[in-house]
Write an enzyme that holds these catalytic residues in place. Structure first.
Site, PDB file in Angstrom:
ATOM      1  N   CYS B  65      87.364  20.683  -7.677  1.00 39.02           N
ATOM      2  CA  CYS B  65      86.675  21.699  -8.481  1.00 39.02           C
ATOM      3  C   CYS B  65      85.318  22.064  -7.888  1.00 39.02           C
ATOM      4  CB  CYS B  65      86.504  21.209  -9.905  1.00 39.02           C
ATOM      5  SG  CYS B  65      85.400  19.789 -10.045  1.00 39.02           S
ATOM      6  N   ALA B  68      82.762  19.315  -7.647  1.00 38.71           N
ATOM      7  CA  ALA B  68      83.021  18.440  -6.490  1.00 38.71           C
ATOM      8  C   ALA B  68      82.479  19.067  -5.216  1.00 38.71           C
ATOM      9  CB  ALA B  68      84.515  18.157  -6.357  1.00 38.71           C
ATOM     10  N   ARG B  99      82.644   9.463  -0.831  1.00 38.00           N
ATOM     11  CA  ARG B  99      82.917  10.383   0.287  1.00 38.00           C
ATOM     12  C   ARG B  99      82.564   9.864   1.687  1.00 38.00           C
ATOM     13  NH1 ARG B  99      84.331  15.541   1.200  1.00 38.00           N
ATOM     14  NH2 ARG B  99      82.545  15.864   2.526  1.00 38.00           N
ATOM     15  N   HIS B 199      80.493  25.065  -3.058  1.00 37.25           N
ATOM     16  CA  HIS B 199      79.704  25.140  -1.822  1.00 37.25           C
ATOM     17  C   HIS B 199      78.742  26.329  -1.905  1.00 37.25           C
ATOM     18  CE1 HIS B 199      83.654  23.507   0.098  1.00 37.25           C
ATOM     19  NE2 HIS B 199      82.957  22.525  -0.422  1.00 37.25           N
TER      20      HIS B 199
END
Lengths: 457, 546
Positions: B65, B68, B99, B199
């Site tokens: 999503c 994230a 991550r 992003h």
């Protein structure tokens, strides 16, 4: 230092959680649903929830975790997720062909007020649920309770599949709570050893500890079948292991279908396992065979053999309420001293129970429900311990403070074994003691000066 | 190594595509058909693919999503930010240290909050009565406990729905503290169609609130920013080692191994080098418009790609000293890379791979595989847009749909004082005449062989089918896909976070990757799938026991 900003001095915090000791409801619902045979869990929310839960469960089990999502976009969030869910149900039955879809909600679908029951009725009316297939659901808003609550809610939905025919089936329902697939297998083995026919639900053994054989089955052989779930209403009784994980489902069966229930602690350690075996025996009216007493004796033997290494060792514990209660009792029973105990899951009765279990301990006990691991770390800084037991995130504290650490609980992201080796029952007790001893004695062998370093321990 | 694998040569790409779509309900099949492309690219002209569109509900996607993408990917690797997730506990928990972003906080007094998870842990009363008060208090508590230079707030799904004004809270607290930059991201999970929207939101806010905050001059020559490199498994460390050896100064990495000050000083660089085009090209564009810094596409995945990227940077600066040093570094590094390659090649040559990951990695890693003689049968992105497949020339023709429209596009203008074109027009023109390309990315499609299959937003069902039909020697995707592929007896390498190991970037990274792929595709384990009695179930004779 990894956690270099954690001060020793504890200040009051009531808005900011740092290093949580819990996560949200839906992942618990997803894990529980994986314990239904032929079931595809479905996350009714935006697709990130499902991705996060699948990733975390995959890392914990090193097994494929299949689950679908309603993939909400902004439009669905404004106009409601009914269309998404009905479309998802249709696609899932067409493409993946599960027996059951177990839908759980998320903070998103709960906030906008989607009604699972109504949507499922609509899907049935629209002919989206093929004959003989099932859609079950649980409401699991992420802003209430914790992952434990979500697990409990989905287990309750499983119990709500019960149908009462009026004829008892002679079986005992056992609700194991959020334990590992290996633990579920061990509970089944113990029940068979005692000679009690049980329906275990959920049952993730055979689902999340599968073999590598060159074949992939989205729905492996394990899991409680819908037929078994339906017949739980005809059981002679229910044993619920754990107040937080399992009691709601058992009480529902009791009040709705008059299946008498008993809520026990999870069978970690000697006494809790004793009570479980005893309750099984009484529920089914059988005699416990000598093999069980033999296993029990082996555990008592190890407790006695190595008692000198346990005695008065201080332990910090973090995890989920049902597990921590049983673990605290076990540690106290071998004269270890759990002095700092934190769960992220809310519930004042947790603190009360821990205080009862540790009442005779020679040290002050810090216990907190709805706490976090930042607080646990601060407690450790103020009153150091000999051992930490908890999930993988504890390794940051263990390394900074140079404290032996046993991984136990959820999630374990950096070690294996929990899928295959149980920690419930007497055999599980042996494994827990072995793990604790390994951690303590490895440390002793590392730290002992050369003049007192010994071959035999 | 599995010996039972047979390539099903009778499958044509068209057959495969048909097979992938066969089981879908008609509506789903129509939609997916547009996202599955049989590559017929020629002469730099790529056929059209549909990308960056909604995932079909119920189809098991690899995507995550917006939250994230924003908190997890872009802001996660910045060590001296206190990142507070505003929402119920889950989102913060799942994005906590998962991550593999590495960071070097070994300097005396360095701040590092990356090992912490901060959340407002919203409860039902916060959902009903609003969470702004709790957020404000949480920011205060974070400030009082840690005194960080900056606090970032990330919205989760319910925050947008109940209408908490996180930006107003951030502004209020920033003004109250005076010495702590508090800013917020409206990165609710339901926005956009994948992490890609996150992003973009992250890029916008970092640009708006941090970039350009520090006007101090930075020491060093040949100053660049490295955009879209996240230091997974230490990739950024290796790239920094190589850059340093060449005498190139990296002002800011967005965002692996980064600090707040790197972002704040990014406008001091003279060239932006874009690694992951998808996740960060917005910042590159904005830095150019506002400060006059040109950008180029680079790729440090693969030894040859690394050499090429270094030469490109040297060519841009155009100074002999740098050009010579870059050549000296390449000459020094390559022999040991070649040695490992020569050792591995006989065991990997002719093998095949599939890559379904990211917005760049499915492209970049093909080059590494090619270096050890492995071809890519099929590839695609999880969250990319058409320009990542077909090249940036398609950008003017991209359809702006409802899901893209709700992601803010910043209106950037040249900074009245600080805009400074780094090279005169004439010089840029000369470079371009010599074949140097600014703001250029050809995408994945043209680099792939004819007849390969390119699939956007691949899902679990299609992945399983593809592996069954084409039997690749290795499959690359993310953690969720790992074990269903491996159950089929095919090794799987995560290319989001690499499972374990790394770095795979730069020269040392190439060596690591060659060895890792050799380990995976030639592992004995894949030959143990069946027990002897399963291989030969017929009982032809029995022992006579004495």
């Amino acid at each position: 230092m990894l956690l270099r900003h954690t001060p020793k001095e504890i200040t009051e915090r009531d808005a900011l959680v740092i290093n949580p000791a819990k996560t949200c409801q839906p992942i618990g619902a997803m894990y529980a649903a994986l314990g239904i045979h032929g079931c595809l869990p479905h996350s009714h929310g935006s697709q990130g929830c499902c991705a996060y839960h699948r990733s975390t469960l995959t890392r914990h089990y090193k097994e494929p975790i299949s689950a679908a999502t309603s993939s909400f976009t902004e439009g669905a969030s404004v106009f409601g997720g009914q269309a998404n869910l009905i479309q998802a149900i249709n696609n899932i039955f067409s493409v993946y062909e599960p027996e059951v879809i177990a839908v759980h909600t998320t903070c998103l679908s709960e906030t906008i007020g989607d009604d699972l029951k109504q949507i499922t009725i609509k899907a049935t009316k629209d002919g989206k649920i093929p004959e003989g297939k099932h859609v079950i659901g649980a409401s699991t808003p992420s802003y209430v309770g914790s992952h434990v609550t979500g697990f409990s809610n989905m287990v309750k939905s499983m119990a709500m599949q019960a149908e009462k025919t009026g004829t008892k089936n002679g079986k005992v329902n056992v609700i194991p709570g959020w334990v590992e697939p290996s633990d579920m297998e061990e509970i089944k083995r113990l029940a068979a050893l005692v000679g009690v026919d049980i329906t275990l639900f959920p049952d993730t053994s055979g689902v999340l500890n599968g073999p590598l054989s060159g074949e992939y089955h989205m729905f492996p052989e394990g899991g409680t079948t819908m037929t078994e779930l339906k017949s739980t209403g005809d059981a002679v009784g229910t044993l619920a292991l754990g107040e937080w994980c399992s009691a709601d489902a058992a009480r529902w069966l009791d009040s709705t279908h008059k299946v008498p229930c008993k809520v026990l602690d999870m069978p970690f350690g000697l006494s809790a396992t004793d009570r479980f075996i005893d309750a099984l025996r009484i529920a089914a009216g059988v005699t416990v065979p000598d093999e069980v007493a033999h296993e029990r004796g082996q555990l008592v033997d190890m407790m006695s053999d190595m008692h000198q290494y346990f005695y008065n060792k201080k332990v910090a514990l973090v995890g989920d309420p049902d597990q921590l209660i049983a673990m605290t009792e076990f540690l106290v029973s071998i004269d270890m001293c759990p002095v700092h105990i934190v769960t992220g899951t809310p519930g004042k009765k947790f603190e009360k129970r821990i205080r009862e279990l540790t009442a005779d301990m020679p040290f002050e006990v810090n216990v907190k429900a709805a706490g976090d691991m930042f607080l646990l770390h601060q407690w450790i800084k103020n009153d150091p311990v000999d051992l930490i037991i908890g999930n993988t995130y504890c390794k940051y504290i263990a390394r900074d403070e140079d404290i032996p650490f046993v991984r136990w609980g959820f999630p374990i992201l950096d070690r294996v074994g929990h899928q295959y080796f149980p920690t419930v029952g007497y055999k599980g007790g042996l494994r827990l003691l072995e793990k604790i001893l390994m951690a303590l004695l490895d440390r002793k062998d590392r730290d002992d000066p050369e003049e007192t370093f010994e071959l035999v321990l | 190594m599995a010996t039972t694998k047979k390539k099903m040569v009778q499958w044509t790409p068209t057959d495969i595509k048909e097979e992938l779509l066969k089981k879908y309900p008609p509506k789903v099949a129509r939609k997916r058909a547009k996202q599955i492309l049989i590559n017929e690219a020629n002469d730099n002209e790529a056929p059209e693919i549909v990308a960056n569109v909604r995932t079909v509900p119920g189809i098991i996607t690899m995507r995550g999503c917006t939250y994230a993408g924003c908190k997890g990917v872009i802001l996660g690797p910045t060590r001296d930010l206190v990142n507070i997730t505003h929402g119920p506990i889950g989102c913060g928990f799942y994005s906590w240290l998962t991550r593999r972003n590495q960071t070097d906080a070994s300097a005396e007094g360095a701040e590092n909050y990356m090992n912490y998870c901060f959340s407002t842990d919203m409860h039902d009363e916060d959902i009903i009565f609003g969470g702004e008060k709790k957020l404000e208090k949480a920011i205060q508590e974070a400030y009082d406990t840690f005194h960080p230079k900056s606090i970032a707030i990330f919205a989760t799904c319910p925050v947008g729905l109940i209408g908490d004004d996180i930006h107003a809270v951030a502004t209020k607290m920033r003004e109250k503290f005076g010495d702590c930059n508090v800013f917020a991201f409206s990165c609710e999970g339901y926005k956009g169609v994948s992490q890609s929207a996150g992003h973009h939101i992250a890029n916008n806010q970092i640009f708006k609130h941090v970039v350009g905050e520090n006007d101090e001059e930075k020491a060093g020559e040949y100053k660049i920013n490295l955009l879209g490199e996240y230091n997974i498994g230490g990739d950024g460390f290796e790239i920094d080692r190589v850059l340093k050896k060449c005498g190139i100064t990296n002002i800011a990495t967005f965002s692996g191994n980064s600090t707040y000050d790197q972002f704040a000083s990014a406008h001091k660089a003279d060239l932006n080098c874009v690694m992951c085009h998808r996740s960060i090209n917005y910042v590159a564009d904005m830095l150019e418009t506002k400060f006059g810094i040109p950008w180029i596409k680079v790729n440090f995945i693969g030894a040859k790609a690394t050499a090429k990227s270094l030469r490109k940077i040297a060519q841009y600066f155009g100074e002999k000293k740098l050009i010579d040093q870059v050549e000296a570094v390449i000459a020094e590094e390559m022999p040991s890379v070649e040695a490992v390659r020569d050792d591995v090649l006989p065991r990997t040559d002719g093998k095949t791979a599939m890559l379904f990951v990211g917005g760049s990695r499915a492209h970049h890693y093909q080059e590494l595989f090619a270096e050890i003689g492995m071809s890519t049968l099929s590839a695609g992105y999880e969250f990319a847009h058409r320009d990542d497949y077909e090249g940036r020339q398609v950008i003017p023709n991209l359809k702006v749909d409802a899901d893209s429209r709700n992601i803010e596009e910043l209106e950037i203008e040249a900074d009245p004082e600080r805009y400074n074109p780094r090279k005169p027009e004439a010089e840029l023109g000369k470079l371009e005449e010599a074949g140097f390309k600014f703001k250029h990315y050809d995408g994945l499609v043209t680099d792939m062989d004819k007849g390969t299959i390119i699939i956007d937003d691949l899902n679990q069902y299609e992945a399983e089918k593809l592996v069954e039909i084409l039997k690749p020697d290795i499959f690359c995707a993310g953690i969720k896909e790992k074990f269903s592929i491996q159950k089929l007896g095919v090794p799987m390498k995560q290319l989001h976070s690499y499972d374990s190991g790394g770095p795979y970037a730069g020269f040392r990274g190439a060596k690591n990757f060659y060895k890792e792929i050799d380990r995976l595709v030639n592992s004995k384990i894949w030959g143990y799938m069946k027990a002897p009695w399963q291989e030969n179930p017929e009982l032809s004779a029995t022992y006579v026991w004495e």
